[in-house]
Design an enzyme around this catalytic site. Structure first.
Site, PDB file in Angstrom:
ATOM      1  N   LEU A 424     -18.080  -8.015 -13.729  1.00  0.00           N
ATOM      2  CA  LEU A 424     -17.699  -8.514 -15.047  1.00  0.00           C
ATOM      3  C   LEU A 424     -18.703  -9.543 -15.535  1.00  0.00           C
ATOM      4  O   LEU A 424     -18.965  -9.670 -16.713  1.00  0.00           O
ATOM      5  CB  LEU A 424     -16.318  -9.165 -14.994  1.00  0.00           C
ATOM      6  CG  LEU A 424     -15.104  -8.255 -14.961  1.00  0.00           C
ATOM      7  CD1 LEU A 424     -13.848  -9.085 -14.791  1.00  0.00           C
ATOM      8  CD2 LEU A 424     -15.032  -7.436 -16.237  1.00  0.00           C
ATOM      9  N   GLY A 427     -23.178 -15.421 -12.506  1.00  0.00           N
ATOM     10  CA  GLY A 427     -23.628 -16.739 -12.895  1.00  0.00           C
ATOM     11  C   GLY A 427     -24.189 -17.451 -11.695  1.00  0.00           C
ATOM     12  O   GLY A 427     -24.337 -16.871 -10.615  1.00  0.00           O
ATOM     13  N   VAL A 432     -18.481 -12.129 -10.650  1.00  0.00           N
ATOM     14  CA  VAL A 432     -17.081 -11.844 -10.932  1.00  0.00           C
ATOM     15  C   VAL A 432     -16.907 -10.330 -11.051  1.00  0.00           C
ATOM     16  O   VAL A 432     -17.664  -9.671 -11.758  1.00  0.00           O
ATOM     17  CB  VAL A 432     -16.627 -12.525 -12.234  1.00  0.00           C
ATOM     18  CG1 VAL A 432     -15.164 -12.188 -12.509  1.00  0.00           C
ATOM     19  CG2 VAL A 432     -16.809 -14.025 -12.143  1.00  0.00           C
ATOM     20  N   LYS A 446     -13.597 -13.488  -8.116  1.00  0.00           N
ATOM     21  CA  LYS A 446     -14.830 -14.255  -8.139  1.00  0.00           C
ATOM     22  C   LYS A 446     -15.348 -14.401  -6.727  1.00  0.00           C
ATOM     23  O   LYS A 446     -14.670 -14.927  -5.845  1.00  0.00           O
ATOM     24  CB  LYS A 446     -14.560 -15.631  -8.746  1.00  0.00           C
ATOM     25  CG  LYS A 446     -15.770 -16.530  -8.822  1.00  0.00           C
ATOM     26  CD  LYS A 446     -15.509 -17.620  -9.837  1.00  0.00           C
ATOM     27  CE  LYS A 446     -16.139 -18.928  -9.404  1.00  0.00           C
ATOM     28  NZ  LYS A 446     -15.823 -20.007 -10.322  1.00  0.00           N
ATOM     29  N   ASP A 543     -17.727 -29.132 -17.614  1.00  0.00           N
ATOM     30  CA  ASP A 543     -18.679 -28.103 -17.994  1.00  0.00           C
ATOM     31  C   ASP A 543     -18.074 -27.249 -19.110  1.00  0.00           C
ATOM     32  O   ASP A 543     -17.999 -26.031 -19.010  1.00  0.00           O
ATOM     33  CB  ASP A 543     -19.059 -27.258 -16.773  1.00  0.00           C
ATOM     34  CG  ASP A 543     -20.387 -26.537 -16.973  1.00  0.00           C
ATOM     35  OD1 ASP A 543     -21.094 -26.862 -17.957  1.00  0.00           O
ATOM     36  OD2 ASP A 543     -20.713 -25.658 -16.164  1.00  0.00           O
TER      37      ASP A 543
END
Ligand SMILES: *[C@@H]1O[C@H](CO)[C@@H](O)[C@H](O)[C@H]1NC(C)=O
Ligand SMILES: *[C@@H]1O[C@H](CO)[C@@H](O)[C@H](O)[C@H]1NC(C)=O
Ligand SMILES: *[C@@H]1O[C@H](CO)[C@@H](O)[C@H](O)[C@H]1NC(C)=O
Ligand SMILES: *[C@@H]1O[C@H](CO)[C@@H](O)[C@H](O)[C@H]1NC(C)=O
Ligand SMILES: *[C@@H]1O[C@H](CO)[C@@H](O)[C@H](O)[C@H]1NC(C)=O
Ligand SMILES: *[C@@H]1O[C@H](CO)[C@@H](O)[C@H](O)[C@H]1NC(C)=O
Ligand SMILES: *[C@@H]1O[C@H](CO)[C@@H](O)[C@H](O)[C@H]1NC(C)=O
Ligand SMILES: *[C@@H]1O[C@H](CO)[C@@H](O)[C@H](O)[C@H]1NC(C)=O
Ligand SMILES: *[C@@H]1O[C@H](CO)[C@@H](O)[C@H](O)[C@H]1NC(C)=O
Ligand SMILES: *[C@@H]1O[C@H](CO)[C@@H](O)[C@H](O)[C@H]1NC(C)=O
Length: 757
Positions: A424, A427, A432, A446, A543
């Protein structure tokens, strides 16, 4: 908790058992019998008082606190069948060439249950006109053994050399018993008595005797009996073997943990020995006790294996995440997965465990010392961390839906073995995947990146933070999996992608109307306000950016990625931390001071809304240097009253320009350089909610935060227009996260993990 306590009890009982065993193993004597005489341990069948010895052959006279066996001093008795005594020296002396010896001692050892150890002794004769003789019985037949030694003068004897000049020695055959030891002379010491009056003979333990010419000149006082240590082999029964003895009523190795053992070849009688894995006195009923191999040093099992003691043996079982036979000699244990799990469990255990430890600690009553307990508990936490975590997740957060601990297989199946097509997003944190559970529910899984310490910390951080949260605009943690090499977090699946994708994709952004944008901003503000004000401990997200805001099919925003979040204890309004965040969204005040407050999230939120309004990236190195930061562009546009120039074209209409201006003013306040000039998230959320309902009901709201017109410095100071080479901001999934260690790191004890080092 019950199972845990049961285990502790079990351990306690094992400890008690072991100490009992140790006590039993310590005494080799018959119960209620003297175990020691002087410094010699007396194992049964030997004994010092009536009913404590098997028969008279094993009687040790201890009336003078010195063990006497017959009239020989005993120096050692081993349960393996050796008896060490001080044996007299046979001696014969002549004087003045007399025809008859003036001293003549020979010795006789008639005990039928001992033989002279052939391996440990030798027969020695000393003298210059000498023979040493041993008359004994071997296999019930007379046996004679002798050696002789001569010398003409002391000149031809050599110290340390027993080579028939002044000294003779001879090996002893097996099985000699009921022996007589004699020293004799062939010529009555005629011609040698001046320098050597005596002949002596003895059986000595090997290496105990070193010949010296001094022995030759010695004329002992008649009443002095010199001795030398000698070793006897003792057995049970006379002229018996295991085979013949077993059927007899006086057979002593009766218990099933001891067995009969034939002594060395040539020695008759039999012995008992404990079966393998048992130790103690095999001659006593219940004398052989199981050896707890698990307590032995070196340990029989690998450090990562659980050792289980069994009757006569032990077994090793590698821990859950290790494979192999667990034996030190065997294949040991090798990790199926990394130590990741243990580290995580230990850390989680520490953070949640203190109270659990307390509860358990107070409920243990077996009299164990607290320190030992603590060690045990640590071990159990390590071993059963999954179980504990599950308990924690199900018991402690009643408000939360029960988070589940998933098995590795379950998640493998759900993601089709982490198929590429299921990715998906990707990062800096990891990947993910979309997963489909057996009940057809979609989840996002994740998978953190490989074992980097900072990743572990983020992972734990996220678990801890998320278990505190239950909000419709915060992505929900469904569970986690600790069985794999890298930890896995399972979330509700938010299918519509990130806000960042929606803003910056041409097609998607065209369908992102002002109303949707306002709803997203209000949702996000609501989530942040909840994090700041409604949780038991304020949570600073740290963040906030569109890439961390997920959208579902109804454009409901869900704040995600709590990897850098911090819980702030209530009595602390600010935290000094390693500066973390994403450039472009990072609060300049926090950047400069390292003082983390909730207002840092407010700033980032301001940038997010600016991004929603303008469709521009928060930081773009494609823009001229002065225009790199969206915060700078936005604030100068508002100040210079040319906001319309930078707004996303399609969102503006006559009907909403007023609202957009109000939101822009709110953004300006969020972007104030000084945190204290910014509104808090609750005020921002109320403001946005007000605008939304106004938008829906076409009536004026009452909350008028922006009309306060609080003046503040908005444009970030020049230093914040840093130039960092190589920051690639084009890929929205890689965030340019930066950090530096605060020079003013106060000694604050953060509640959870320090994101710094
Ligand atoms: C034990 O030895 C002592 C001398 O040391 C002696 O007087 C005593 O009679 C002995 N006892 C037995 C039972 O032989
Ligand atoms: C007794 O003998 C055993 C085995 O032969 C030995 O290990 C132990 O050290 C000896 N004890 C003494 C006091 O000599
Ligand atoms: C041996 O001879 C010495 C003199 O050389 C003498 O004094 C001693 O009495 C003698 N001893 C015996 C037992 O005859
Ligand atoms: C042997 O050693 C002793 C000392 O232990 C010494 O008195 C003697 O003279 C030595 N004898 C020889 C023959 O070396
Ligand atoms: C021991 O030897 C003697 C002779 O030296 C003998 O009379 C006696 O019967 C023997 N005893 C045993 C138990 O063998
Ligand atoms: C040694 O003495 C014995 C008497 O005890 C005697 O019969 C024998 O002849 C003597 N031998 C020598 C060589 O003098
Ligand atoms: C003793 O010495 C004498 C004279 O030197 C000699 O004749 C005799 O054989 C010797 N005896 C022995 C037993 O050596
Ligand atoms: C020496 O041994 C003899 C014979 O066994 C014994 O009669 C005597 O009492 C012993 N003497 C000493 C001082 O032990
Ligand atoms: C020994 O016998 C007892 C009962 O007689 C039994 O309970 C035990 O299991 C046996 N042990 C072994 C090692 O065979
Ligand atoms: C296991 O290793 C120990 C030494 O660590 C050794 O004494 C023992 O004999 C070994 N056993 C086997 C079955 O290899």
């Amino acid at each position: 908790m019950a199972a845990f306590r049961r285990m502790l009890l079990y351990v306690a009982c094992v400890v008690v058992m072991l100490s009992k065993m140790a006590a039993a193993a310590a005494s080799l004597a018959k119960p209620n019998c003297q175990n020691w005489c002087g410094n010699v341990e007396i194992p049964y069948p030997f004994g010092t008082t009536e009913n404590c010895y098997l028969n008279d052959n094993y009687f040790i006279n201890c009336s003078n606190s010195q063990p006497l066996w017959g009239n020989h001093v005993v120096t050692n008795i081993s349960i393996q069948g050796e008896l060490e005594i001080l044996m007299f020296i046979a001696i014969q002396c002549y004087q003045n060439s007399s025809a008859v010896p003036v001293v003549d001692h020979s010795f006789y050892l008639p005990y039928p249950t001992v033989t002279i150890s052939n391996t440990k002794n030798k027969l020695v004769g000393i003298g210059c006109d000498t023979y040493a003789s041993l008359s004994a019985y071997q296999n019930n037949e007379p046996y004679f053994l002798a050696c002789s030694s001569t010398c003409q003068s002391l000149m031809n004897v050599v110290n340390g050399s027993c080579n028939f000049h002044g000294c003779c020695q001879i090996e002893i055959p097996t099985g000699l018993k009921n022996f007589t030891l004699e020293a004799g002379s062939n010529y009555n010491h005629t011609n040698v008595s001046k320098f050597n009056p005596c002949s002596s003979a003895f059986v000595a333990k090997k290496d105990e005797f070193k010949f010296s010419s001094d022995y030759l000149g010695k004329m002992p006082a008649p009443d002095i009996n010199d001795t030398f240590p000698m070793v006897l082999d003792w057995v049970i029964g006379t002229y018996e073997t295991c085979e013949t003895a077993r059927s007899k009523p006086d057979y002593v190795c009766g218990q099933n943990t001891s067995s009969c053992d034939n002594p060395p070849e040539g020695v008759d009688g039999y012995r008992c020995k404990c079966k393998e894995g048992y130790e103690g006195n095999p001659y006593l009923h219940d004398g052989c006790q199981d050896i707890n191999e698990c307590l032995q040093v070196p340990k029989p099992c690998h450090a990562k294996a659980k050792c289980t003691n069994t009757g006569g043996s032990f077994s090793c079982t590698c821990r859950k995440d290790y494979k192999g036979d667990g034996k030190m000699n065997g294949t040991g244990c090798s990790p199926k997965v990394s130590h990741f799990k243990n580290i995580i469990i230990a850390l989680i255990a520490i953070s949640i465990g203190l109270s659990a430890l307390f509860v358990v600690g107070s409920s243990v009553y077996c009299g164990l010392k607290r320190k030992r307990l603590f060690k045990l508990k640590e071990k159990f936490f390590e071993q059963n961390g999954g179980f504990l975590l599950q308990q924690k997740l199900s018991n402690d957060r009643t408000s939360m839906e029960v988070a589940k601990i998933f098995s590795a297989e379950e998640l493998e199946k759900a993601t089709n073995n982490y198929d590429e097509s299921r990715v998906l997003g990707q990062g800096s944190f990891g990947t993910v995947y979309r997963g489909i559970l057996p009940d057809n529910n979609q989840v996002a899984i994740k998978k953190s990146k490989l074992c980097d310490q900072s990743q572990i910390e983020q992972f734990i951080n996220e678990v801890i933070v998320l278990t505190q949260i239950n909000h419709r605009n915060v992505v929900k943690l469904l569970g986690c999996c600790l069985e794999t090499e890298v930890p896995l977090l399972v979330y509700e699946c938010i299918t519509n992608g990130t806000l960042s994708a929606h803003i910056h994709d041409k097609v998607l952004s065209s369908s992102l109307s002002w109303r949707k944008r306002l709803k997203i901003a209000a949702d996000t503000a609501g989530a942040l306000a909840y994090l700041h004000f409604s949780t038991s401990m304020p949570i600073i997200h740290r963040d906030v950016k569109p890439a961390n805001i997920l959208l579902d099919n109804n454009y409901t925003a869900k704040v995600s990625d709590f990897g850098t979040s911090r819980l702030v204890p209530l009595d602390q309004t600010q935290l000094t931390t390693l500066v973390k965040g994403t450039l472009g969204y990072l609060d300049p005040e926090y950047f400069h001071s390292s003082q983390l407050t909730e207002k840092s999230d407010v700033y980032s939120f301001g940038v997010v809304v600016a991004e929603l309004l303008t469709g521009k990236k928060a930081l773009s190195f494609d823009r001229p240097e002065s225009d790199r930061s969206l915060a700078v562009i936005f604030s100068s546009a508002v100040k210079e009253d040319r906001l319309h120039q930078i707004l996303e074209d399609h969102i503006v209409s006559d009907g909403n320009i007023n609202e957009i201006n109000k939101v822009a003013k709110l953004v300006m306040q969020c972007l104030c350089v000084r945190g204290e000039d910014r509104p808090n998230m609750k005020e921002v959320a109320m403001e946005l909610e007000g605008l939304r309902s106004m938008d829906q009901k076409h009536q004026l709201g009452k909350v008028d935060l922006y009309t306060k017109e609080a003046e503040c410095l908005v444009t970030p100071p020049a230093q914040y227009s840093f130039s960092i080479n190589g920051v690639n901001n084009d890929d929205s999934s890689t965030s340019a996260t930066m950090g530096y260690e605060s020079m003013r790191n106060q000694d604050l004890k953060p509640l959870i993990l320090n994101s710094g080092r």
